[in-house]
Scaffold this active site. Structure first.
Site, PDB file in Angstrom:
ATOM      1  N   LYS A  80      64.146  -9.615  77.386  1.00 42.23           N
ATOM      2  CA  LYS A  80      63.309  -8.573  76.783  1.00 42.23           C
ATOM      3  C   LYS A  80      64.153  -7.326  76.557  1.00 42.23           C
ATOM      4  O   LYS A  80      65.060  -7.032  77.348  1.00 42.23           O
ATOM      5  CB  LYS A  80      62.163  -8.228  77.747  1.00 42.23           C
ATOM      6  CG  LYS A  80      60.978  -7.600  77.076  1.00 42.23           C
ATOM      7  CD  LYS A  80      60.064  -8.640  76.443  1.00 42.23           C
ATOM      8  CE  LYS A  80      58.955  -8.018  75.675  1.00 42.23           C
ATOM      9  NZ  LYS A  80      58.067  -9.018  75.078  1.00 42.23           N
ATOM     10  N   GLY A 181      41.584  -7.876  66.886  1.00 38.48           N
ATOM     11  CA  GLY A 181      42.802  -7.524  66.149  1.00 38.48           C
ATOM     12  C   GLY A 181      43.376  -8.749  65.451  1.00 38.48           C
ATOM     13  O   GLY A 181      42.637  -9.656  65.051  1.00 38.48           O
ATOM     14  N   ASN A 182      44.706  -8.778  65.362  1.00 41.18           N
ATOM     15  CA  ASN A 182      45.373  -9.853  64.609  1.00 41.18           C
ATOM     16  C   ASN A 182      45.099 -11.249  65.162  1.00 41.18           C
ATOM     17  O   ASN A 182      44.704 -12.148  64.424  1.00 41.18           O
ATOM     18  CB  ASN A 182      46.889  -9.615  64.628  1.00 41.18           C
ATOM     19  CG  ASN A 182      47.252  -8.397  63.823  1.00 41.18           C
ATOM     20  OD1 ASN A 182      46.671  -8.142  62.772  1.00 41.18           O
ATOM     21  ND2 ASN A 182      48.193  -7.621  64.317  1.00 41.18           N
ATOM     22  N   ALA A 184      42.843 -12.399  67.346  1.00 44.05           N
ATOM     23  CA  ALA A 184      41.438 -12.815  67.359  1.00 44.05           C
ATOM     24  C   ALA A 184      40.971 -13.169  65.950  1.00 44.05           C
ATOM     25  O   ALA A 184      40.200 -14.125  65.749  1.00 44.05           O
ATOM     26  CB  ALA A 184      40.575 -11.704  67.947  1.00 44.05           C
TER      27      ALA A 184
HETATM   28  P1  NAD Z   1      46.139  -6.148  67.992  1.00 43.17           P
HETATM   29  O1  NAD Z   1      46.619  -4.799  68.328  1.00 43.17           O
HETATM   30  O2  NAD Z   1      46.172  -6.615  66.577  1.00 43.17           O
HETATM   31  O3  NAD Z   1      44.617  -6.331  68.496  1.00 43.17           O
HETATM   32  C1  NAD Z   1      44.149  -5.890  69.734  1.00 43.17           C
HETATM   33  C2  NAD Z   1      42.747  -5.346  69.523  1.00 43.17           C
HETATM   34  O4  NAD Z   1      42.182  -5.065  70.804  1.00 43.17           O
HETATM   35  C3  NAD Z   1      42.696  -4.034  68.725  1.00 43.17           C
HETATM   36  O5  NAD Z   1      41.769  -4.154  67.657  1.00 43.17           O
HETATM   37  C4  NAD Z   1      42.239  -2.990  69.759  1.00 43.17           C
HETATM   38  O6  NAD Z   1      41.443  -1.972  69.188  1.00 43.17           O
HETATM   39  C5  NAD Z   1      41.449  -3.851  70.711  1.00 43.17           C
HETATM   40  N1  NAD Z   1      41.303  -3.309  72.065  1.00 43.17           N
HETATM   41  C6  NAD Z   1      42.193  -2.592  72.795  1.00 43.17           C
HETATM   42  N2  NAD Z   1      41.661  -2.273  73.979  1.00 43.17           N
HETATM   43  C7  NAD Z   1      40.418  -2.803  74.027  1.00 43.17           C
HETATM   44  C8  NAD Z   1      39.387  -2.826  74.985  1.00 43.17           C
HETATM   45  N3  NAD Z   1      39.502  -2.219  76.166  1.00 43.17           N
HETATM   46  N4  NAD Z   1      38.234  -3.489  74.686  1.00 43.17           N
HETATM   47  C9  NAD Z   1      38.080  -4.074  73.490  1.00 43.17           C
HETATM   48  N5  NAD Z   1      39.019  -4.086  72.530  1.00 43.17           N
HETATM   49  C10 NAD Z   1      40.173  -3.458  72.797  1.00 43.17           C
HETATM   50  O7  NAD Z   1      46.955  -7.156  68.957  1.00 43.17           O
HETATM   51  P2  NAD Z   1      47.139  -8.722  68.793  1.00 43.17           P
HETATM   52  O8  NAD Z   1      48.401  -8.993  68.040  1.00 43.17           O
HETATM   53  O9  NAD Z   1      45.873  -9.368  68.373  1.00 43.17           O
HETATM   54  O10 NAD Z   1      47.454  -9.102  70.316  1.00 43.17           O
HETATM   55  C11 NAD Z   1      46.417  -9.151  71.287  1.00 43.17           C
HETATM   56  C12 NAD Z   1      46.996  -9.556  72.619  1.00 43.17           C
HETATM   57  O11 NAD Z   1      47.658 -10.800  72.496  1.00 43.17           O
HETATM   58  C13 NAD Z   1      48.041  -8.591  73.201  1.00 43.17           C
HETATM   59  O12 NAD Z   1      47.916  -8.593  74.608  1.00 43.17           O
HETATM   60  C14 NAD Z   1      49.364  -9.230  72.803  1.00 43.17           C
HETATM   61  O13 NAD Z   1      50.408  -8.870  73.682  1.00 43.17           O
HETATM   62  C15 NAD Z   1      49.010 -10.695  72.937  1.00 43.17           C
HETATM   63  N6  NAD Z   1      49.857 -11.588  72.133  1.00 43.17           N
HETATM   64  C16 NAD Z   1      49.941 -11.446  70.786  1.00 43.17           C
HETATM   65  C17 NAD Z   1      50.742 -12.309  70.052  1.00 43.17           C
HETATM   66  C18 NAD Z   1      50.865 -12.205  68.539  1.00 43.17           C
HETATM   67  O14 NAD Z   1      51.414 -13.118  67.931  1.00 43.17           O
HETATM   68  N7  NAD Z   1      50.350 -11.157  67.920  1.00 43.17           N
HETATM   69  C19 NAD Z   1      51.457 -13.331  70.702  1.00 43.17           C
HETATM   70  C20 NAD Z   1      51.347 -13.457  72.085  1.00 43.17           C
HETATM   71  C21 NAD Z   1      50.537 -12.578  72.793  1.00 43.17           C
END
Ligand code: NAD
Length: 359
Positions: A80, A181-182, A184
């Site tokens: 990392k 977010g992305n 979901a």
């Molecule tokens: P994102 O930022 O697109 O979406 C996260 C969403 O969660 C946002 O809309 C935000 O407003 C909302 N949020 C934040 N705090 C909140 C709360 N307390 N209650 C309700 N909603 C809340 O992020 P993402 O890319 O969808 O990633 C989500 C998670 O998955 C993160 O923990 C990330 O580390 C993990 N992750 C993502 C990927 C990827 O490919 N994007 C891969 C592995 C892990």
């Protein structure tokens, strides 16, 4: 913090430090374990209040990457990067300097995007090093990881359904999603594309995300705190870490927890607590490995979405192995996932020792 003792305790190989005053860069790279291959993991841009907080974060995150890649069957170790800055302070000079830092490790660490980074930043890093992955599609890279992560969550959810209910169909089930977010969004897209007639209960702290959720078929939107009390079949945490804890676990009214967020369990013991309540927990790093699988497909050969999809589909089999180990050894699914990853690394290390004449 006694860094060397910490690194010995948790098996870290290397911690590298870089400063470049002119470029405004202060950065760390942690290489946790390279038994399975060069370490792979994103670089995070975060203005930690202290150096100690930054170090703890980068060391912890690099170790998590070792487990994620090992469980996903990849030929990569865990690493990392961490740039101590606010995202508003980022410049091209800073990113190029970070690229030189990566290059100085001679391929022991491969970098990619993480929190606070954009594809433009990654392109700048790539000016100084070839040890970069996850570049935009326009640069011949694999692009956005979220679609593959979403497909991986859907795949893991089907495996959970088979384990819990005997069939991997999700039709008729209620899925409660925390964070729209992305990842979901891509989970929902996968459910829809596969014709799963599910009911959705969605929450987000962001108004625009909640408004988007209201437009989704069969979806109800609830307040951020209500999501823990929502009666549902599957709870999908797709926002933050640490949300499975002493306060929330007693409130959950689901049978399965399966979502994208990293480090969902506040501690490993919370995995035991879920098990005691009869809730099937899908270990987060197994579920969300689609992203790292996607970028790994760019490293060895020309990126192919089809190949990445086929590898991500194997999350189903990994989940089944996790469930099998959990039952066989009488341990939580969280501990079972760790055990599988550790066993794989140990077996490769043994073979390597034999080849080097050390056994
Ligand atoms: P994102 O930022 O697109 O979406 C996260 C969403 O969660 C946002 O809309 C935000 O407003 C909302 N949020 C934040 N705090 C909140 C709360 N307390 N209650 C309700 N909603 C809340 O992020 P993402 O890319 O969808 O990633 C989500 C998670 O998955 C993160 O923990 C990330 O580390 C993990 N992750 C993502 C990927 C990827 O490919 N994007 C891969 C592995 C892990």
């Amino acid at each position: 913090m006694n860094i060397l003792s910490y690194m010995e305790t948790y098996g870290h190989e290397q911690l590298a430090v870089w400063t470049d005053k002119e470029a405004g860069l202060r950065a760390f790279i942690a290489v946790h374990d390279t038994t399975l291959g060069p370490s792979l993991g994103g670089v995070r841009v975060w203005a930690h209040p202290t150096e100690e907080a930054a170090l703890t974060d980068v060391l912890r995150l690099s170790r998590a990457m070792t487990y994620k890649s090992a469980a996903a069957g990849l030929h990569f170790g865990g690493g990392k990067g961490l740039i101590m800055a606010d995202r508003t302070q980022k410049t091209e000079a800073m990113m190029r300097s970070f690229g030189r830092f990566v290059e100085s490790l001679g391929g022991r660490y491969l970098t990619t995007e993480d929190v606070g980074m954009t594809s433009q930043d990654l392109e700048w890093i790539a000016q100084s090093t070839k040890h970069v992955t996850g570049l935009p599609v326009s640069q011949g890279g694999s692009g956005d990881t979220s679609p593959m992560t979403g497909f991986g969550i859907y795949t893991a959810m089907r495996a959970c359904a088979r384990e819990k209910w005997g069939s991997d169909g999700l039709g008729g089930r209620t899925i409660a999603i925390q964070g729209f977010g992305n990842t979901a969004t891509w989970l929902v897209r996968n459910l829809q594309e596969h014709g799963e007639e599910v009911k959705l209960v969605i929450t987000d702290i962001n108004d625009a995300a909640r408004e988007r959720a209201r437009q989704v078929k069969n979806a109800t939107v609830v307040g951020p705190d209500q999501i823990y009390d929502t009666p549902c079949d599957v709870f999908a945490p797709c926002a933050l870490g640490g949300i499975l804890n002493d306060d929330t676990i007693p409130r959950l009214k689901c049978q399965i927890v399966c979502g994208a967020a990293n480090n969902q369990l506040l501690t490993l013991e919370h995995g035991d607590a879920l098990q005691k309540r009869g809730i099937l927990y899908a270990p987060d790093y197994v579920v969300n490995a689609g992203g790292v699988i996607n970028v790994s497909c760019e490293v060895d050969s020309r990126y192919s979405e089809q190949a990445a999809r086929e590898k991500t589909a194997r999350i189903y089999d990994t989940m089944q192995r996790v469930f099998g180990t959990s039952k066989r050894d009488g341990i939580s699914t969280a501990r079972a996932a760790d055990r599988l990853a550790e066993e794989r690394i140990a077996s490769v290390r043994r073979v390597r020792r034999v080849h080097m004449g050390k056994a």
